[in-house]
Structure formats: structure tokens, C-alpha cells
Design a protein around this motif. Structure first.
Motif, PDB file in Angstrom:
ATOM      1  N   ALA A 115       0.840  -1.202   0.000  1.00 51.70           N
ATOM      2  CA  ALA A 115       0.000   0.000   0.000  1.00 51.70           C
ATOM      3  C   ALA A 115       0.873   1.250   0.000  1.00 51.70           C
ATOM      4  O   ALA A 115       1.851   1.350   0.743  1.00 51.70           O
ATOM      5  N   ILE A 116       0.529   2.202  -0.859  1.00 56.28           N
ATOM      6  CA  ILE A 116       1.323   3.417  -1.022  1.00 56.28           C
ATOM      7  C   ILE A 116       0.813   4.493  -0.077  1.00 56.28           C
ATOM      8  O   ILE A 116      -0.372   4.811  -0.057  1.00 56.28           O
ATOM      9  N   ASN A 117       1.729   5.052   0.703  1.00 57.72           N
ATOM     10  CA  ASN A 117       1.385   6.147   1.603  1.00 57.72           C
ATOM     11  C   ASN A 117       2.572   7.101   1.649  1.00 57.72           C
ATOM     12  O   ASN A 117       3.465   6.972   2.470  1.00 57.72           O
ATOM     13  N   GLY A 118       2.596   8.058   0.733  1.00 58.20           N
ATOM     14  CA  GLY A 118       3.723   8.976   0.640  1.00 58.20           C
ATOM     15  C   GLY A 118       4.827   8.411  -0.236  1.00 58.20           C
ATOM     16  O   GLY A 118       4.700   7.348  -0.850  1.00 58.20           O
ATOM     17  N   SER A 119       5.936   9.146  -0.318  1.00 56.07           N
ATOM     18  CA  SER A 119       7.069   8.714  -1.137  1.00 56.07           C
ATOM     19  C   SER A 119       7.590   7.368  -0.643  1.00 56.07           C
ATOM     20  O   SER A 119       7.596   7.090   0.553  1.00 56.07           O
ATOM     21  N   PHE A 120       8.046   6.543  -1.572  1.00 53.12           N
ATOM     22  CA  PHE A 120       8.446   5.194  -1.188  1.00 53.12           C
ATOM     23  C   PHE A 120       9.643   4.737  -2.014  1.00 53.12           C
ATOM     24  O   PHE A 120       9.982   5.311  -3.044  1.00 53.12           O
ATOM     25  N   ASP A 121      10.280   3.685  -1.526  1.00 56.13           N
ATOM     26  CA  ASP A 121      11.408   3.053  -2.196  1.00 56.13           C
ATOM     27  C   ASP A 121      11.003   1.632  -2.576  1.00 56.13           C
ATOM     28  O   ASP A 121      10.058   1.072  -2.020  1.00 56.13           O
ATOM     29  N   VAL A 122      11.688   1.065  -3.535  1.00 61.42           N
ATOM     30  CA  VAL A 122      11.462  -0.326  -3.915  1.00 61.42           C
ATOM     31  C   VAL A 122      12.827  -0.934  -4.205  1.00 61.42           C
ATOM     32  O   VAL A 122      13.750  -0.241  -4.640  1.00 61.42           O
ATOM     33  N   GLY A 123      12.973  -2.211  -3.931  1.00 60.74           N
ATOM     34  CA  GLY A 123      14.268  -2.859  -4.133  1.00 60.74           C
ATOM     35  C   GLY A 123      14.108  -4.333  -4.418  1.00 60.74           C
ATOM     36  O   GLY A 123      13.012  -4.829  -4.683  1.00 60.74           O
ATOM     37  N   GLY A 124      15.219  -5.034  -4.342  1.00 58.07           N
ATOM     38  CA  GLY A 124      15.210  -6.463  -4.606  1.00 58.07           C
ATOM     39  C   GLY A 124      16.618  -7.018  -4.503  1.00 58.07           C
ATOM     40  O   GLY A 124      17.526  -6.377  -3.962  1.00 58.07           O
ATOM     41  N   SER A 125      16.809  -8.206  -5.037  1.00 57.45           N
ATOM     42  CA  SER A 125      18.119  -8.853  -4.994  1.00 57.45           C
ATOM     43  C   SER A 125      18.687  -8.961  -6.402  1.00 57.45           C
ATOM     44  O   SER A 125      17.956  -8.940  -7.394  1.00 57.45           O
ATOM     45  N   VAL A 126      20.019  -9.069  -6.479  1.00 58.89           N
ATOM     46  CA  VAL A 126      20.698  -9.213  -7.761  1.00 58.89           C
ATOM     47  C   VAL A 126      21.949 -10.056  -7.541  1.00 58.89           C
ATOM     48  O   VAL A 126      22.570  -9.996  -6.472  1.00 58.89           O
ATOM     49  N   ALA A 127      22.289 -10.867  -8.533  1.00 54.90           N
ATOM     50  CA  ALA A 127      23.476 -11.719  -8.427  1.00 54.90           C
ATOM     51  C   ALA A 127      24.208 -11.728  -9.764  1.00 54.90           C
ATOM     52  O   ALA A 127      23.600 -11.924 -10.818  1.00 54.90           O
ATOM     53  N   PHE A 128      25.524 -11.472  -9.697  1.00 52.47           N
ATOM     54  CA  PHE A 128      26.385 -11.498 -10.873  1.00 52.47           C
ATOM     55  C   PHE A 128      27.495 -12.522 -10.658  1.00 52.47           C
ATOM     56  O   PHE A 128      27.811 -12.888  -9.526  1.00 52.47           O
ATOM     57  N   THR A 129      28.116 -12.945 -11.759  1.00 48.44           N
ATOM     58  CA  THR A 129      29.381 -13.666 -11.655  1.00 48.44           C
ATOM     59  C   THR A 129      30.431 -12.692 -11.129  1.00 48.44           C
ATOM     60  O   THR A 129      30.529 -11.558 -11.599  1.00 48.44           O
ATOM     61  N   VAL A 130      31.209 -13.128 -10.160  1.00 45.73           N
ATOM     62  CA  VAL A 130      32.187 -12.237  -9.525  1.00 45.73           C
ATOM     63  C   VAL A 130      33.248 -11.800 -10.531  1.00 45.73           C
ATOM     64  O   VAL A 130      33.809 -12.617 -11.265  1.00 45.73           O
ATOM     65  N   HIS A 131      33.473 -10.486 -10.564  1.00 41.68           N
ATOM     66  CA  HIS A 131      34.581  -9.929 -11.351  1.00 41.68           C
ATOM     67  C   HIS A 131      35.648  -9.496 -10.356  1.00 41.68           C
ATOM     68  O   HIS A 131      35.440  -8.578  -9.574  1.00 41.68           O
ATOM     69  N   PRO A 132      36.833 -10.127 -10.370  1.00 44.45           N
ATOM     70  CA  PRO A 132      37.811  -9.884  -9.299  1.00 44.45           C
ATOM     71  C   PRO A 132      38.519  -8.540  -9.370  1.00 44.45           C
ATOM     72  O   PRO A 132      39.115  -8.110  -8.381  1.00 44.45           O
ATOM     73  N   THR A 133      38.491  -7.858 -10.519  1.00 46.70           N
ATOM     74  CA  THR A 133      39.251  -6.612 -10.642  1.00 46.70           C
ATOM     75  C   THR A 133      38.374  -5.404 -10.938  1.00 46.70           C
ATOM     76  O   THR A 133      38.898  -4.296 -11.093  1.00 46.70           O
ATOM     77  N   SER A 134      37.063  -5.582 -11.022  1.00 45.64           N
ATOM     78  CA  SER A 134      36.187  -4.468 -11.346  1.00 45.64           C
ATOM     79  C   SER A 134      34.815  -4.733 -10.742  1.00 45.64           C
ATOM     80  O   SER A 134      34.617  -5.696  -9.997  1.00 45.64           O
ATOM     81  N   PHE A 135      33.853  -3.859 -11.055  1.00 41.16           N
ATOM     82  CA  PHE A 135      32.487  -4.085 -10.604  1.00 41.16           C
ATOM     83  C   PHE A 135      31.907  -5.312 -11.304  1.00 41.16           C
ATOM     84  O   PHE A 135      32.246  -5.618 -12.446  1.00 41.16           O
ATOM     85  N   ASP A 136      31.001  -5.976 -10.603  1.00 41.70           N
ATOM     86  CA  ASP A 136      30.434  -7.208 -11.149  1.00 41.70           C
ATOM     87  C   ASP A 136      29.468  -6.940 -12.303  1.00 41.70           C
ATOM     88  O   ASP A 136      29.319  -7.776 -13.197  1.00 41.70           O
ATOM     89  N   GLY A 137      28.788  -5.798 -12.270  1.00 42.42           N
ATOM     90  CA  GLY A 137      27.827  -5.480 -13.321  1.00 42.42           C
ATOM     91  C   GLY A 137      27.116  -4.182 -13.009  1.00 42.42           C
ATOM     92  O   GLY A 137      27.495  -3.451 -12.087  1.00 42.42           O
ATOM     93  N   THR A 138      26.082  -3.875 -13.774  1.00 41.09           N
ATOM     94  CA  THR A 138      25.295  -2.665 -13.557  1.00 41.09           C
ATOM     95  C   THR A 138      23.822  -3.026 -13.409  1.00 41.09           C
ATOM     96  O   THR A 138      23.361  -4.046 -13.925  1.00 41.09           O
TER      97      THR A 138
END
Length: 325
Positions: A115-138
Motif C-alpha cells: 500500500a502506497i502512503n507517501g514517497s516510497f522506495d522499492v528494491g530487490g536482490s541481484v546476483a552477478f558472476t564475480v569480477h575480481p578486478t572491477s564491478f560485477d555489473g550494472t
């Protein structure tokens, strides 16, 4: 005399570990008193990645031969071939080849919006293959198919606020369904997406209480309800008397009064005879509005009724009194 300078090559584990694939093993060459005994070449999908010279029996590794280990996160999805080849000084060779299957497709999900009551955030989970020298993904977030923002990710969770640096403000959205989509892109450019839909109804509701007795000073009152705005007034309330605009006020409280809106009460004694109206218009930030109106009549004052018989008797009494005097 028979010569056999074929080297002996062994290969250990070729599985990924901590984001790297670094095959290693042992090699044994016949002694070459005038130079290097031999070399080990490492080849990925038919493309030589490097080599290293060795003497006699030695330990070798992909990292040592190529300058760096393999980063599977950067490989395209599908089957790849790792080949290790030991070459003796006379060209005799021994090799081993290993297939590896790569699937760097990320996974991402999005939580349901309650139920929406004012400004809100939304999220979730994410999984990438590990990149050892940089970010895993976007992770990129889209609102109603329009890109809002994207961010590099290493965590296993994401949120709209984390990526777009703001909450979702429902008060500015049009009424009806809206969608939030997230797209995860891995280092090898494979993608996955998730989407959720939520409904917005910013229509305000305004009511007017019964006026009651039409006399003296009147303070007409009522209630108003808006979708809650987090960092600003919830909406505006306009007051009209006989279709003339008297006031417009920002509203945050659920109640209103004629006195608070216009700065004065309504004086029924000075109103003209006939019909009058008080109208309220509540407007939300997205333009939705609701109207409430009450009408009332100011009746003419009652005329004084005189009994003619009594009036005649009064006249006679006055005349008799005059005659006596």
C-alpha cells in the motif's frame, strides 16, 4: 639411437576460484645444455595468450605464462576451450585441452509494492558472476519504460533510491497503473530484467459539514483528504462563495474551515435575500481534483401583522380621551 624429447605435461584444477580461472600443473623437459629446455603455451579458444620458458622439471601456471589468469566474468556465454601446450627445444610437444562452460547471465528480482502512503522506495536482490578486478555489473532502473538511472553494483541487493538517488513520489504521478523495471547487465553484457506494476489514485476527497442555523456569524467546516506528500503540502484547497474565488490554501491537515481559509467568518446578517453557495475545490499535485458544494437560502424578514379591529378600538379610545380632556 632413438631420441624422444617429448615433454611430460600435467594439468591440475581448471575450475574458477574467487573470480579467476588459473590452471596450473607440472612440466618436465629434457635438459638442453645450450639454452632453455622448453616452454609452456596457454591458448584460449585457439588464441595464444602467452608462454613461459622453463628448465628441467618445473611447476607452471596460466597466470605465469599469460601474465594474468582468466576472468570468466568477461567471457561470453557458452563453451570455451582452454589448451595448455608444452614445447621442447626440438619442437616436440605435449598438450591437454579442457572445455569450460560459461553462463554469466545475472539474476535479478523486484519486491512487491505494498500500500502506497507517501514517497516510497522499492528494491530487490541481484546476483552477478564475480569480477575480481572491477564491478560485477550494472543495474538500471526504468519508470514507465523511461530510463531513470544506472549504477555499478557489487552488492547482492539493490534499491531505487540507491540507484536513482531519490524516492518515488506518487503525488506527481497520473492516476492509473505504473511500472518499474530493473535491468541487470553483467560484465560480458548478458542481461536479465524484472518488473512490477503498481496503481496510483491521487484523487482527493473534500466534504462540507451541514451549515446548521442561518444566523449570526457562520464558520462552515469540513474534511479534506489527499495522498500524503513527503516534503511539501499535500495539495491545495480553493474556497468559492457564490462562484467568486475567496482563497487558495496549501493543505496538510485533514480538516478545513471557512474562517481559516478566508480569514473571516461568514456573516449571515449582511447576505442578500435568496440563494447562496459555498464551494470547495481540492486539487492534488498531479492535477486530480474533487469538489464539494453546499447551497442555502436567505429568507426575507417577517412583516409585522396588525389586527385592524384592535387598531380601530385604539383610535376610538384615543378620541374619547381627547373629548374628556
Amino acid at each position: 639411437m632413438q631420441i624422444d624429447n617429448t615433454p611430460s605435461l600435467t594439468v591440475g584444477n581448471v575450475a574458477a576460484s574467487d573470480g579467476w580461472i588459473d590452471p596450473s600443473g607440472g612440466v618436465d623437459f629434457k635438459d638442453n645444455p645450450s639454452g632453455n629446455d622448453g616452454s609452456v603455451y596457454v591458448i584460449l579458444d585457439g588464441d595464444p595468450k602467452g608462454y613461459q620458458y622453463y628448465e628441467d622439471a618445473a611447476d607452471w601456471s596460466w597466470r605465469e605464462s599469460a601474465g594474468r589468469a582468466i576472468i570468466p566474468a568477461t567471457l561470453s556465454n557458452g563453451q570455451h576451450s582452454l589448451k595448455i601446450e608444452a614445447r621442447a627445444a626440438n619442437g616436440a610437444a605435449d598438450s591437454q585441452e579442457f572445455p569450460i562452460n560459461i553462463d554469466n547471465t545475472p539474476t535479478i528480482d523486484i519486491d512487491d509494492i505494498e500500500a502506497i502512503n507517501g514517497s516510497f522506495d522499492v528494491g530487490g536482490s541481484v546476483a552477478f558472476t564475480v569480477h575480481p578486478t572491477s564491478f560485477d555489473g550494472t543495474v538500471a532502473v526504468y519508470f514507465d519504460d523511461a530510463l531513470q538511472a544506472s549504477a555499478w553494483m557489487e552488492e547482492s541487493s539493490w534499491s531505487y533510491f540507491q540507484i536513482a538517488n531519490r524516492l518515488i513520489d506518487p503525488t506527481v504521478l497520473t492516476n492509473g497503473p505504473h511500472t518499474i523495471k530493473v535491468v541487470a547487465t553483467a560484465a560480458n553484457q548478458t542481461q536479465s530484467e524484472a518488473q512490477t506494476t503498481f496503481n496510483v489514485d491521487n484523487t482527493p476527497k473534500v466534504t462540507i459539514d451541514d451549515i446548521g442555523k442561518l444566523e449570526g456569524f457562520l464558520d462552515i467546516k469540513g474534511e479534506v483528504k489527499f495522498q500524503e506528500a513527503t516534503s511539501r503540502p499535500d495539495g491545495t484547497l480553493s474556497l468559492y462563495f457564490d462562484d467568486g474565488l475567496l482563497a487558495v490554501r496549501n493543505m496538510e491537515e485533514p480538516s478545513w474551515s471557512y474562517d481559516e481559509l478566508s480569514g473571516r467568518k461568514l456573516n449571515a446578517a449582511i447576505l442578500s435575500n435568496g440563494g447562496h453557495s459555498v464551494r470547495l475545490v481540492a486539487r492534488a499535485h498531479n492535477g486530480e481534483q474533487d469538489t464539494a458544494q453546499i447551497t442555502f437560502n436567505i429568507e426575507p424578514a417577517h412583516k409585522l401583522k396588525i389586527d385592524q379591529n384592535k387598531l380601530q378600538n385604539c383610535r376610538s379610545n384615543i378620541l374619547n380621551l381627547v373629548n374628556v380632556l
